[in-house]
Each structure stands twice: as C-alpha cells, then as structure tokens.
Motif scaffolding. Sequence first.
Motif, PDB file in Angstrom:
ATOM      1  N   UNK A  58     -11.243  -5.747  -3.666  1.00  0.00           N
ATOM      2  CA  UNK A  58     -11.336  -4.952  -4.888  1.00  0.00           C
ATOM      3  C   UNK A  58     -11.825  -3.542  -4.633  1.00  0.00           C
ATOM      4  N   UNK A  59     -12.537  -3.334  -3.512  1.00  0.00           N
ATOM      5  CA  UNK A  59     -13.050  -2.004  -3.189  1.00  0.00           C
ATOM      6  C   UNK A  59     -11.955  -1.097  -2.615  1.00  0.00           C
ATOM      7  N   UNK A  60     -11.023  -1.693  -1.899  1.00  0.00           N
ATOM      8  CA  UNK A  60      -9.882  -0.955  -1.324  1.00  0.00           C
ATOM      9  C   UNK A  60      -8.643  -1.821  -1.484  1.00  0.00           C
ATOM     10  N   UNK A  61      -8.060  -1.854  -2.671  1.00  0.00           N
ATOM     11  CA  UNK A  61      -6.974  -2.786  -2.984  1.00  0.00           C
ATOM     12  C   UNK A  61      -5.751  -2.638  -2.080  1.00  0.00           C
ATOM     13  N   UNK A  62      -5.122  -3.768  -1.820  1.00  0.00           N
ATOM     14  CA  UNK A  62      -3.897  -3.793  -1.033  1.00  0.00           C
ATOM     15  C   UNK A  62      -2.826  -2.905  -1.651  1.00  0.00           C
ATOM     16  N   UNK A  63      -2.776  -2.883  -2.967  1.00  0.00           N
ATOM     17  CA  UNK A  63      -1.756  -2.088  -3.662  1.00  0.00           C
ATOM     18  C   UNK A  63      -1.890  -0.595  -3.378  1.00  0.00           C
ATOM     19  N   UNK A  64      -3.069  -0.161  -2.980  1.00  0.00           N
ATOM     20  CA  UNK A  64      -3.294   1.255  -2.710  1.00  0.00           C
ATOM     21  C   UNK A  64      -3.152   1.632  -1.254  1.00  0.00           C
ATOM     22  N   UNK A  65      -2.859   0.662  -0.393  1.00  0.00           N
ATOM     23  CA  UNK A  65      -2.716   0.940   1.033  1.00  0.00           C
ATOM     24  C   UNK A  65      -1.239   1.108   1.386  1.00  0.00           C
ATOM     25  N   UNK A  66      -0.971   2.084   2.231  1.00  0.00           N
ATOM     26  CA  UNK A  66       0.404   2.450   2.596  1.00  0.00           C
ATOM     27  C   UNK A  66       0.720   1.911   3.990  1.00  0.00           C
ATOM     28  N   UNK A  67       1.875   1.286   4.133  1.00  0.00           N
ATOM     29  CA  UNK A  67       2.298   0.807   5.437  1.00  0.00           C
ATOM     30  C   UNK A  67       2.449   1.973   6.410  1.00  0.00           C
ATOM     31  N   UNK A  68       1.984   1.783   7.638  1.00  0.00           N
ATOM     32  CA  UNK A  68       2.081   2.821   8.659  1.00  0.00           C
ATOM     33  C   UNK A  68       3.498   2.842   9.237  1.00  0.00           C
ATOM     34  N   UNK A  69       4.121   4.010   9.214  1.00  0.00           N
ATOM     35  CA  UNK A  69       5.422   4.194   9.855  1.00  0.00           C
ATOM     36  C   UNK A  69       5.159   4.701  11.274  1.00  0.00           C
ATOM     37  N   UNK A  70       5.213   3.814  12.234  1.00  0.00           N
ATOM     38  CA  UNK A  70       4.853   4.183  13.602  1.00  0.00           C
ATOM     39  C   UNK A  70       5.857   5.136  14.235  1.00  0.00           C
TER      40      UNK A  70
END
Length: 271
Positions: A58-70
């Motif tokens: 809840x502190x850093x939601x999955x929905x707000x994280x961006x997949x890394x394009x390596x």
Amino acid sequence: MGIIEVNQEACIRCGRCADVCPTGVVVMSPEGPVEMEGICLACGHCVAVCPQAAIDNTQTPLAGQILIDRNLLPDEIQAEQFLRARRSVRCYKAETVAREKIMRLLDIARLAPSGGNTQGVSYHVVDDQALLREITARTVDWMEGKIKEGDARGAYYAGMVAAYREQGRDVVLRDAPCLIIALTPRTFQPRGRDNTHFSLAYAELMAPALGLGSCWAGVFESCAASGWEPLLSLLSISEDMLVSGALMVGIPRYTYQRLVGRKPLQVSWQS
C-alpha cells in the motif's frame, strides 16, 4: 499493519521480496511472504523485485510501478561516455528555459536515493532575470563582508568581487536564466543536506538529455546557508526551511568536444 497483499496463486515462494526488504517487514513463511511488525520505508523493493507481480504494498502500489525496459538501459561503454561527458556549465545562452523542462528535470531529481528513503527535498525555482541579478548583487555584498572579517576564503572571494565590481561579470550565477534552490526542513539536518546532494546530482545528470547545462551555485548556497538576511529577504522561503543546495540551469552556449581526465584513481584494499 496490513501493508502488503500477496497473490497466493501467482507467488512462487522465491523469497526475493523478503531478501531485499531493508527493515525485515517482509519475511518468508511456508505459505509465502508475510508482514511482520516494523517500519516500512516505502522503498518499493518488495514489489519491484517480484518476477511474478505477486506482491503489492500500500505504501508503493504495484499499479504505480513501471516495468523496466532493459533495451533502454546503457551498456558499460555508453554509461561511461554519458557520465564522463557531463560538464559543469558556466556559459549560457540568453534564452529562457521552458518551465516544462525544469519540471521534467525536477521530477527526475525527486527520484534520487535518500537516507532511509526519507527524501524530504523541495525546490524553489527563480527564473525572473531582475531577481537573479539582485541575488548576485547581494551575494557579492556578503562576500565583501567576509573579506573584511578576515574569512579564510577571503582571497578567493576577493577575485570574484573584483571581477563583479570592475568588469560587471556575474561571478555568482554566471548569467544563468534559472536558479533551482533546494530546501529541506531545519530540523532535518544533516540528512536533509545529504539528500539534497543526491537529488541535485540526479538533476545534473539528467540536464544534458533535456538540452540543458547546470552548475552548482556554491557561493550562493554558502551565503544563504549562513542565514544572511539581505539575501534571504529576496526569497519567498518559509523560516522553517533551510537552503541546502542550489543549481544554476540554462541552455549551454558551447558544446564540449572531449572527455576530460581527473587525478589518478586512489584505492586501498583490505582483506
């Protein structure tokens, strides 16, 4: 409590989320990751490291994280070239920097690492040319006062003051069209100043990608940090905030052609 949520069907019980948790809030059980009593730093490591996107926080939601394009990450040679090509810019074009670019720059700066993920840095931006000139003038007045006081930096300041008084050179802000002032709470020192330096280092590294150059405004920072009222009275800064760093920013007048060396590497090993 109740910070993490685990998708038990997706979780493969690899334990990565527990391994990377800096405070031990996430631990592994036979059923998978569980939350223990403690302090969550909201660093987002547990969510970011999961290969299955099975954990949420809840502190850093999955929905707000961006997949890394390596594919967008530089390789070793590209990274070295990028880092070594950065220069402190003290000559700027007489052009206004679009505020959208400054906002983009600072949006990256805020993502810099900080002690215990405390962050806590805010930014005060000055792009009014008359105000910038007055900031320089008052900082020069401060330097003259330091010379009279016999300050250890007096000889250094004397050359700058002479260049300003006799040649009209802006020795403080270098005629930069924009000054970014970093602020942290007075009660948040020295960590606030440390976090500021991480943040402004990110800004310096991001600037060339936006067509901008930057340089630390060290003399301005020293003057402001000393609490010199004639300077601080120009700035709309709350009394509970401290100037913890500053960058001059603008469009570079020149393009550098070569990578510059530094003193030889000095390393000692103990094993």
